[in-house]
Motif scaffolding. Structure first.
Motif, short mmCIF file in Angstrom:
data_model
loop_
_atom_site.label_atom_id
_atom_site.label_comp_id
_atom_site.label_asym_id
_atom_site.label_seq_id
_atom_site.Cartn_x
_atom_site.Cartn_y
_atom_site.Cartn_z
N THR A 1 35.19 28.15 38.30
CA THR A 1 36.02 28.90 37.84
C THR A 1 37.51 29.66 38.38
O THR A 1 38.48 29.66 38.02
N ILE A 2 37.32 30.29 39.83
CA ILE A 2 38.75 30.72 40.12
C ILE A 2 39.70 29.69 40.43
O ILE A 2 40.94 30.43 40.76
N GLY B 1 42.68 38.43 38.40
CA GLY B 1 43.10 39.85 38.16
C GLY B 1 42.64 40.47 40.16
O GLY B 1 42.36 41.56 40.33
N GLY B 2 42.67 40.20 41.32
CA GLY B 2 43.14 40.63 41.95
C GLY B 2 44.58 40.51 42.66
O GLY B 2 45.50 40.30 41.67
N ASN B 3 44.68 40.64 44.27
CA ASN B 3 46.35 40.77 44.31
C ASN B 3 46.36 38.86 44.54
O ASN B 3 46.06 38.40 44.78
N VAL C 1 48.94 32.44 46.70
CA VAL C 1 48.07 33.02 47.62
C VAL C 1 47.54 33.89 46.63
O VAL C 1 47.83 35.25 46.31
N ALA C 2 46.09 34.15 46.63
CA ALA C 2 44.80 34.92 45.38
C ALA C 2 43.97 34.77 45.83
O ALA C 2 43.28 34.36 46.60
N GLU C 3 43.82 36.17 46.09
CA GLU C 3 42.08 37.05 46.73
C GLU C 3 41.77 37.20 45.52
O GLU C 3 42.03 37.58 44.73
N ALA C 4 40.31 36.69 46.06
CA ALA C 4 39.53 37.82 45.34
C ALA C 4 39.43 38.38 43.81
O ALA C 4 39.05 39.33 44.92
N PRO C 5 39.38 38.15 42.97
CA PRO C 5 39.10 39.62 41.61
C PRO C 5 37.53 40.43 42.64
O PRO C 5 36.38 39.88 42.35
N ALA C 6 37.75 41.82 42.21
CA ALA C 6 37.20 42.48 43.64
C ALA C 6 35.25 41.64 42.42
O ALA C 6 34.05 41.85 42.68
N ALA C 7 35.51 41.86 41.23
CA ALA C 7 34.30 41.45 40.22
C ALA C 7 33.34 40.35 40.80
O ALA C 7 32.69 40.21 39.81
#
Length: 273
Positions: free
Chosen positions: A4-5, A199-201, A265-271
């Motif tokens: 999904t990510i 959703g994240g950075n 560069v996608a950092e995983a959202p906290a959720a």
């Protein structure tokens, strides 16, 4: 969950590519026009003379790039042709580079399309050997299109800029580069809303890891993004073959943005961590 990510990040990367790739295609189109009509039996078709010179070439370049520079909503603020030293018999060093009315560099207050007033006398203290600059040096070495920046362009904008250039070859020799400038601030206005869908950075970097735009305010435009493993993940962007998405040990996902040589560069959202 990782699938999904992956899909969400790839969707954002495609949106970024759809913003940048039309500019790349436009620059490639300009190169095609110049290469076709400045070489071989077609030499002189654009300029009206079998031997191009600055006086005849400048209005040709203006006609080629001016319409896009003055188009409402255009991303670019400068564009043109930079001649190889010695190519033009009446101008050893020559930038046929045009600035849009949105480009305030060197402006006297007149909001109009105008030619860059560059110093072309190598004996002048203000002269700059453009063949040493990245936007010339890399295409000259590789023979391929190159995206330079973000960098502060003291030659054409005096602001953070991205420059896209590609070599122009006539009769087997590189006669110059054709390209375009875009203010990073303009790119940010287009790309930050897309990055915020993540959703994240989310940070957009060039092939060397320099930041173009980021949803993290601590990540400054033009700075190097220092994350373990990022340089290796970006290395394929310097090559002709396609780069692939890659997960870093810190949990960041690096996704190439089409054919732009940029990467998300996608950092995983906290959720979803």
């Amino acid at each position: 969950m990782s699938t999904t990510i992956d899909l969400a990040a790839e969707h954002i990367a495609k949106q970024i590519a759809s913003t940048i790739e039309p500019v790349l295609a436009m620059v490639d189109g300009w190169r095609g026009v110049l290469e076709t009509e400045l070489s071989g039996p077609y030499a002189g078709a654009l300029t009206g003379s079998p031997e191009a010179d600055a006086e005849t070439l400048d209005p040709v370049i203006k006609a080629l790039v001016g319409g896009e520079l003055e188009r409402d909503g255009a991303l670019i603020t400068g564009a043109g042709f930079v001649a190889a030293p010695g190519y033009l018999p009446d101008a050893q060093w020559h930038l046929a580079w045009w600035l849009s009315s949105a480009n305030t560099f060197g402006s006297t207050g007149s909001a109009a399309l105008r030619r860059l007033d560059a110093v072309s006398d190598p004996d002048s203290d203000q002269f700059r050997d453009y063949t040493t600059l990245e936007w010339w040096r890399v295409p000259a070495r590789t023979g391929r299109r190159h995206l330079t920046g973000p960098y502060v362009d003291y030659l054409c904008t005096d602001d953070y800029t991205v420059t896209i250039t590609t070599p122009v070859v006539a009769d087997g020799a590189m006669i110059g580069v054709v390209g375009a400038d875009a203010y990073v601030a303009r790119l940010e206005r287009e790309l930050l809303p897309v990055l915020r869908e993540w959703g994240g950075n989310g940070t957009l970097v060039n092939a060397s890891g320099r930041i173009v735009a980021s949803t993290d305010s601590r990540r400054a435009t033009g700075a190097l993004l220092r994350i373990d493993g990022l340089a290796a993940a970006l290395a394929p962007l310097h090559e002709e073959h396609s780069a692939q998405p890659a997960w870093l040990d810190g949990g960041e996902l690096v996704v190439p943005c089409g054919d732009t040589t940029l990467a998300l560069v996608a950092e995983a959202p906290a959720a979803v961590e």
